[in-house]
Design an enzyme around this catalytic site. Structure first.
Site, PDB file in Angstrom:
ATOM      1  N   LYS A   1       0.987  -0.895  -0.005  1.00  0.00           N
ATOM      2  CA  LYS A   1       0.270   0.273   0.245  1.00  0.00           C
ATOM      3  C   LYS A   1       0.548   1.510   0.551  1.00  0.00           C
ATOM      4  CE  LYS A   1      -1.096  -0.313   4.790  1.00  0.00           C
ATOM      5  NZ  LYS A   1      -2.004   0.766   5.876  1.00  0.00           N
TER       6      LYS A   1
ATOM      7  N   ARG B   1      10.978  -5.340  28.411  1.00  0.00           N
ATOM      8  CA  ARG B   1      10.083  -4.519  27.937  1.00  0.00           C
ATOM      9  C   ARG B   1       9.164  -4.696  28.630  1.00  0.00           C
ATOM     10  NH1 ARG B   1      11.290  -3.694  21.597  1.00  0.00           N
ATOM     11  NH2 ARG B   1      13.399  -2.956  21.763  1.00  0.00           N
TER      12      ARG B   1
ATOM     13  N   PHE C   1      21.377  -5.924  24.348  1.00  0.00           N
ATOM     14  CA  PHE C   1      19.788  -4.719  24.535  1.00  0.00           C
ATOM     15  C   PHE C   1      19.091  -6.088  25.709  1.00  0.00           C
ATOM     16  CE2 PHE C   1      16.990  -3.728  21.042  1.00  0.00           C
ATOM     17  CZ  PHE C   1      17.959  -2.872  20.632  1.00  0.00           C
TER      18      PHE C   1
ATOM     19  N   GLU D   1      16.164   1.367  22.731  1.00  0.00           N
ATOM     20  CA  GLU D   1      16.380   0.329  23.761  1.00  0.00           C
ATOM     21  C   GLU D   1      18.597   0.511  23.541  1.00  0.00           C
ATOM     22  OE1 GLU D   1      14.589  -2.915  25.162  1.00  0.00           O
ATOM     23  OE2 GLU D   1      16.639  -3.743  24.756  1.00  0.00           O
TER      24      GLU D   1
ATOM     25  N   GLY E   1      18.903  -2.540  16.490  1.00  0.00           N
ATOM     26  CA  GLY E   1      19.516  -3.569  15.967  1.00  0.00           C
ATOM     27  C   GLY E   1      19.158  -4.800  15.366  1.00  0.00           C
TER      28      GLY E   1
ATOM     29  N   ALA F   1      13.112   0.979  12.586  1.00  0.00           N
ATOM     30  CA  ALA F   1      13.333  -0.108  13.541  1.00  0.00           C
ATOM     31  C   ALA F   1      14.994   1.131  13.690  1.00  0.00           C
ATOM     32  CB  ALA F   1      13.844  -1.286  13.189  1.00  0.00           C
TER      33      ALA F   1
HETATM   34  C1  FAD Z   1      10.400   2.313  15.782  1.00  0.00           C
HETATM   35  C2  FAD Z   1      10.464   1.143  15.963  1.00  0.00           C
HETATM   36  C3  FAD Z   1      11.809   0.738  16.227  1.00  0.00           C
HETATM   37  C4  FAD Z   1      12.164  -0.871  15.793  1.00  0.00           C
HETATM   38  N1  FAD Z   1      13.381  -0.772  16.746  1.00  0.00           N
HETATM   39  C5  FAD Z   1      13.361  -2.245  16.228  1.00  0.00           C
HETATM   40  C6  FAD Z   1      14.576  -2.784  16.359  1.00  0.00           C
HETATM   41  O1  FAD Z   1      15.568  -2.318  16.856  1.00  0.00           O
HETATM   42  N2  FAD Z   1      15.204  -4.698  16.746  1.00  0.00           N
HETATM   43  C7  FAD Z   1      14.146  -5.571  15.904  1.00  0.00           C
HETATM   44  O2  FAD Z   1      13.814  -6.637  15.456  1.00  0.00           O
HETATM   45  N3  FAD Z   1      12.558  -4.694  15.704  1.00  0.00           N
HETATM   46  C8  FAD Z   1      12.652  -3.590  16.109  1.00  0.00           C
HETATM   47  N4  FAD Z   1      11.301  -3.021  15.364  1.00  0.00           N
HETATM   48  C9  FAD Z   1       9.893  -3.717  15.217  1.00  0.00           C
HETATM   49  C10 FAD Z   1      10.238  -4.625  13.518  1.00  0.00           C
HETATM   50  O3  FAD Z   1      10.539  -3.311  13.141  1.00  0.00           O
HETATM   51  C11 FAD Z   1       8.651  -4.797  12.933  1.00  0.00           C
HETATM   52  O4  FAD Z   1       8.328  -4.994  13.823  1.00  0.00           O
HETATM   53  C12 FAD Z   1       8.990  -5.276  11.506  1.00  0.00           C
HETATM   54  O5  FAD Z   1       9.846  -4.366  10.959  1.00  0.00           O
HETATM   55  C13 FAD Z   1       8.089  -5.449  10.931  1.00  0.00           C
HETATM   56  O6  FAD Z   1       8.609  -5.467   9.763  1.00  0.00           O
HETATM   57  P1  FAD Z   1       6.905  -6.294   8.759  1.00  0.00           P
HETATM   58  O7  FAD Z   1       7.539  -6.091   7.354  1.00  0.00           O
HETATM   59  O8  FAD Z   1       6.706  -7.743   9.453  1.00  0.00           O
HETATM   60  O9  FAD Z   1       6.540  -4.955   8.697  1.00  0.00           O
HETATM   61  P2  FAD Z   1       5.937  -3.645   7.756  1.00  0.00           P
HETATM   62  O10 FAD Z   1       7.246  -3.323   7.551  1.00  0.00           O
HETATM   63  O11 FAD Z   1       5.161  -2.475   8.873  1.00  0.00           O
HETATM   64  O12 FAD Z   1       5.885  -3.491   6.621  1.00  0.00           O
HETATM   65  C14 FAD Z   1       4.155  -3.802   6.127  1.00  0.00           C
HETATM   66  C15 FAD Z   1       4.411  -4.054   4.573  1.00  0.00           C
HETATM   67  O13 FAD Z   1       3.070  -4.239   4.091  1.00  0.00           O
HETATM   68  C16 FAD Z   1       2.018  -3.236   3.895  1.00  0.00           C
HETATM   69  N5  FAD Z   1       0.913  -3.117   3.617  1.00  0.00           N
HETATM   70  C17 FAD Z   1       0.652  -3.251   4.927  1.00  0.00           C
HETATM   71  N6  FAD Z   1      -1.213  -3.806   4.476  1.00  0.00           N
HETATM   72  C18 FAD Z   1      -1.284  -3.497   2.995  1.00  0.00           C
HETATM   73  C19 FAD Z   1      -3.244  -3.767   2.738  1.00  0.00           C
HETATM   74  N7  FAD Z   1      -3.413  -3.890   3.095  1.00  0.00           N
HETATM   75  N8  FAD Z   1      -2.660  -3.812   1.285  1.00  0.00           N
HETATM   76  C20 FAD Z   1      -0.938  -4.082   0.566  1.00  0.00           C
HETATM   77  N9  FAD Z   1      -0.201  -3.270   1.449  1.00  0.00           N
HETATM   78  C21 FAD Z   1      -0.418  -3.480   2.514  1.00  0.00           C
HETATM   79  C22 FAD Z   1       2.837  -2.010   3.863  1.00  0.00           C
HETATM   80  O14 FAD Z   1       3.030  -1.258   2.811  1.00  0.00           O
HETATM   81  C23 FAD Z   1       4.169  -2.049   4.613  1.00  0.00           C
HETATM   82  O15 FAD Z   1       5.259  -2.221   2.734  1.00  0.00           O
HETATM   83  C24 FAD Z   1      10.703  -1.695  15.341  1.00  0.00           C
HETATM   84  C25 FAD Z   1       9.502  -0.652  15.438  1.00  0.00           C
HETATM   85  C26 FAD Z   1       8.814   0.281  15.727  1.00  0.00           C
HETATM   86  C27 FAD Z   1       7.531   0.817  15.210  1.00  0.00           C
END
Ligand code: FAD
Ligand code: FES
Lengths: 572, 248
Positions: A39, A281, A118, A247, A53, A50
């Protein structure tokens, strides 16, 4: 006119998990054709935010056993130990792959990859690229994916429905945000990698796109959402915006201090023992709330906070290891952490729960897979350890990609006209929503009520009455959603329509969180109850399953896979 | 904190309804701590749900929210309202076709990104079993700055060459290609030099430096373009002396 495109598999999402799944699929099968629908442009996915690490055993003084045990203990013994075992073994391989693909990991003097401490990890095993880890991982994955012409991207397309025919998933229907038309994507397997759902809460580190879409898509088709009651509060969010302060700050030696300037994790017994700032956490978030309740918070222009103090770390270290933290504090709270403590408070961060999948990423619906934050493979149990989830996106994204493509190659094509019928009906539904006049409910109004209710009922500390209120409220809001009023009936880039679809998804997910929480009569990990403050393995050592059944949620349970680590008291 | 009023003059355009972009004004109560993006979100939620703009992270890292604010390219989630007057003009990023309201067309940029082959190129791929590459902190430092680009497109909207020559590869894409050329793990220099020497590439740059001035992440794309130019010349010259593949 409905456009139809066909690929072997369809991946919904272009974040860390989606990109990794796509690359794994085209590498596993040299003829595979993959649709990657997102999306937002992939590099906008929230993985980008993120900071701290990604965990994987790297040092001499570390091993899989230790990473495994830390994760099991962190999960408050709700993690599945077979999944955890596989995860810790694959983790170094995946982070090494990313290194080969260009991820600029920070380095030791000898040129090896550097690691930092961490929370809840017993040694330095968190790989980092300064404090922009997600950004660098996401861009490295995205840029690497551009090599493969067989990964066909459909950017800025919003998936609204899974196409299920004869008991198996056959594709998805998506709204092309730019053009306003609907498209049917046929594929013999579908992987959901849509990320978390932090936006069901008002105060969160999550970006605007984290609305639980994939969870809602699967849930509507009868696939269970697992362990939804476990919502991670990160101890250190900036007041006002909720922007995360990693963290990694504490990994680099920062202190948490109360209004009296005391390191309260040491001065008072908050259960984290010698780990102090490097405790897990869930415990540290609770400690902060207790400090505030004991009158030892810090008054600020944003209300009560505590202080995260980096001033003793020094400008040079801050600039080399935590430059983004400094930048974020300067821009969003006008504090320079080199000279002053940072105001922080606990903030909704991560969903431990999600679409119920097995170790291969497979759901109960044939052909449907999920990975990343939207999935619940039971790696994280009741509390995720920081830096495990970026690695999780890689390990289980890759595995889901491999299994999905193998499944697709072994399955026959769908009955296309049945798929088309579903897509036509879905188009009609979206069309009627776009033009919906005369309703009485506003998007912003319903969203605000949901936010308020979730914060009150499903906060850091919970109680039966307020959880029950939130169950009633979220159910009511879901019903009121039917009377939503939309004002923008245009076709091109209609973000009001997108917000309406996202709200519909969030309300389903919010209700699932509240219902799941209200039925767990114990405290475990992030689910902390004032009225039932202890863990009860006798009665509650199980995963909660939440099914969508005849127009409402129905709960069920699933066994936890134990292994060499028996549940014991979780003390640090 | 007590609010104050500001007027936002926003450029609107719906291709199905409007012949040409028009301006619409909104007077709203603002919190002085807000960023420009907060005001746009407030307008969308409370005043006019038809306003369209992109945003997600609201922490200056996803690159979605670039717009022209008071005539200058701006990352709106980073841009404080306090730095603007009582009337704030918001328009879509310059030098891009407009899709709707504040949303611009990015497909062209994504094609350019792919042209510079932004991935590690090696004669022989390294196996996972061989472990990570050794890369010293100094080698890492070589390309680090140019790996910080968030693709927010502010540099394209500031670039006078992009304005005249829409096919120009542009600052962000060149900086990214150059980033890989500088990476000790990469051996794709020659392949990228061919792209850099081609039409609409590094030699089109007039070194106006506007890109580096607007970059919200201090990537300094102008320096990347300049260094890339220099290396392209050297590479071209040495290609007559050293046969291809002759260095390792
Ligand atoms: C601020 C922050 C810091 C973090 N720091 C860390 C860290 O240091 N270490 C760690 O291990 N984890 C960390 N996390 C957690 C980790 O970053 C996330 O859990 C992880 O990046 C999620 O990745 P993902 O690919 O599952 O989802 P996302 O990266 O959120 O991607 C979701 C994808 O799905 C698509 N999408 C969603 N809904 C639809 C739809 N209806 N139709 C089409 N496309 C859709 C979006 O466009 C996007 O491309 C952090 C999280 C946050 C918020
Ligand atoms: S919203 Fe992500 S950069 Fe502004």
């Amino acid at each position: 006119m409905l456009e139809i495109v066909e690929h072997d598999i369809v991946i919904v999402g272009g974040g860390g998990a989606g990109l990794r799944a796509a690359i794994a699929a085209v590498e596993a099968d040299p003829a595979a054709s993959v649709a990657m629908i997102s999306k937002v442009y992939p590099m906008r996915s929230h993985t980008v935010s993120a900071e701290g690490g990604a965990a994987a055993v790297a040092r001499e003084d570390d091993n899989f056993e230790m990473h495994g045990y830390d994760t099991v203990k962190g999960s408050d013994f709700l993690g599945d130990q077979d999944v955890i075992q596989y995860f810790v073994e694959q983790a170094p391989r995946e982070l090494t792959r990313l290194e080969h693909w260009g991820c600029p990991w920070s380095r030791n003097e000898d040129g090896s990859v550097a690691t930092r401490a961490f929370g809840g990890m017993s040694t330095k095993r968190t790989w980092y690229a300064a404090d922009k880890v997600g950004f660098h991982m996401l861009h490295a994955l995205f840029q690497h994916s551009l090599r493969f012409d067989r990964i066909v991207r459909y950017d800025e397309q919003f998936v609204t429905k899974l196409v299920v025919v004869d008991g198996a998933v056959r594709g998805v229907v998506a709204l092309d945000v730019r053009e306003g038309n609907m498209r049917l994507f046929l594929g013999r397997a579908v992987i959901l990698t849509t990320g978390g759902a932090g936006k069901i809460f008002p105060f969160t580190t999550n970006g605007n796109i984290k609305t639980g879409d994939g969870m809602a898509l699967a849930y509507r088709e009868g696939v269970a959402l697992k362990d939804m009651e476990f919502v991670q509060y990160h101890p250190t969010g900036l007041p006002g915006t909720g922007i995360l302060i990693t963290e990694g700050t504490r990994g680099e030696g920062a202190y948490l201090k109360n209004g009296r300037g005391e390191r309260f994790l040491i001065e008072y017994d908050h259960g984290v023992g010698h780990k102090a700032e490097l405790g897990p956490r869930d415990m540290i978030s609770r400690a902060i709330i207790r400090e505030m309740e004991a009158g030892r918070g810090v008054e600020s222009e944003w209300g009560l906070v505590v202080h995260l103090d980096l001033t003793h770390i020094g400008e040079e270290r801050i600039m080399s290891k935590l430059p983004m933290v400094r930048e974020l504090c300067q821009i969003y709270v006008h504090v320079d952490p080199v000279h002053e403590p940072i105001p922080v408070r606990p903030v909704v961060h991560y969903m431990m729960g999600g679409v119920d999948v097995d170790i291969d990423g497979a759901t109960s619906l044939p052909g449907l897979y999920a990975a990343g934050e939207t999935a619940c493979a039971s790696l994280n149990g009741a509390n995720r350890l920081g830096s495990n989830s970026l690695t999780e996106c890689l390990v289980f994204g890759a595995r889901a990609g491999q299994h999905a493509i193998a499944f697709a190659k072994g399955s026959s094509g769908a009955n296309q006209s049945a798929c088309q019928d579903i897509a036509e009906q879905e188009s009609a539904r979206i069309e009627s929503l776009r033009a919906r006049k005369g309703g009485s409910e506003r998007i912003a109004g319903l969203r605000a009520e949901m936010h308020h209710s979730m914060e009150t009922g499903c906060g850091v500390y919970r109680e039966q009455d307020s959880m029950d209120d939130t169950v009633r409220k979220t159910t009511e809001l879901r019903e009121r959603y039917a009377a939503l009023k939309l004002e923008d009936d245009s076709r091109v880039f209609n973000t009001e329509l997108i917000a309406a679809l996202e709200l519909g998804n969030m309300l389903l997910v919010a209700e699932a969180v509240a219902v799941s929480a209200s039925h767990r009569h114990e405290s475990r990990g992030a689910h902390a109850r004032r009225d039932q403050p202890t863990r009860d393995d006798q009665n509650f050592l199980y995963h909660t399953l939440c099914h969508w059944d005849s127009g409402g949620p129905r709960l069920d349970r699933k066994d936890v896979t134990l292994g060499k680590w028996e549940p014991e008291e979780r003390k640090y | 904190m007590s609010g104050s009023k500001k007027t936002f003059v926003i450029t609107r355009f719906d291709p199905d309804r409007d012949e040409a972009p028009r301006q619409q004004s909104y007077e709203i109560e603002v919190d002085p701590r807000w960023k420009v993006l907060d005001a746009l979100n407030h307008i969308k939620d409370e005043v006019d749900p038809s306003l369209s703009h992109r945003w997600s992270c609201r922490m200056a890292v996803c690159g979605s929210c670039g717009m022209m604010v008071d005539g200058k390219p701006s990352l709106t989630c980073k841009d404080s309202l306090a730095d603007h007057g009582d009337t704030v003009e918001v328009a879509p990023l310059a030098n891009f076709p407009v899709v709707r309201d504040l949303v611009v067309e990015l497909e062209g940029f994504l094609d350019k990104l792919k042209q510079v082959k932004p991935w590690i190129i090696r004669a022989k791929e390294r196996a996972v079993e061989e472990g990570t590459h050794r890369q010293s902190p100094a080698e890492h430092q070589e390309f680090k700055q140019f790996s910080m680009c968030i693709n927010c497109m502010l540099c394209y909207s500031a670039c006078p060459v992009v304005a005249n020559e829409p096919d120009f590869l542009g600052p962000a894409a060149i900086a990214l290609g150059h980033r890989y050329n500088l990476d000790s793990r990469d051996e794709g220099d020659h392949e990228r030099q061919e792209v850099f020497r081609g039409e609409g590439s590094v030699f089109s740059c007039s070194y106006a430096n506007e890109c580096s001035e607007v970059c919200p992440k201090n990537v300094d794309p102008a320096a990347a373009v300049n260094q890339a130019k220099f290396r392209a010349v050297i590479d071209w010259a040495t290609s007559f002396v050293v046969p291809r593949g002759g260095e390792g």
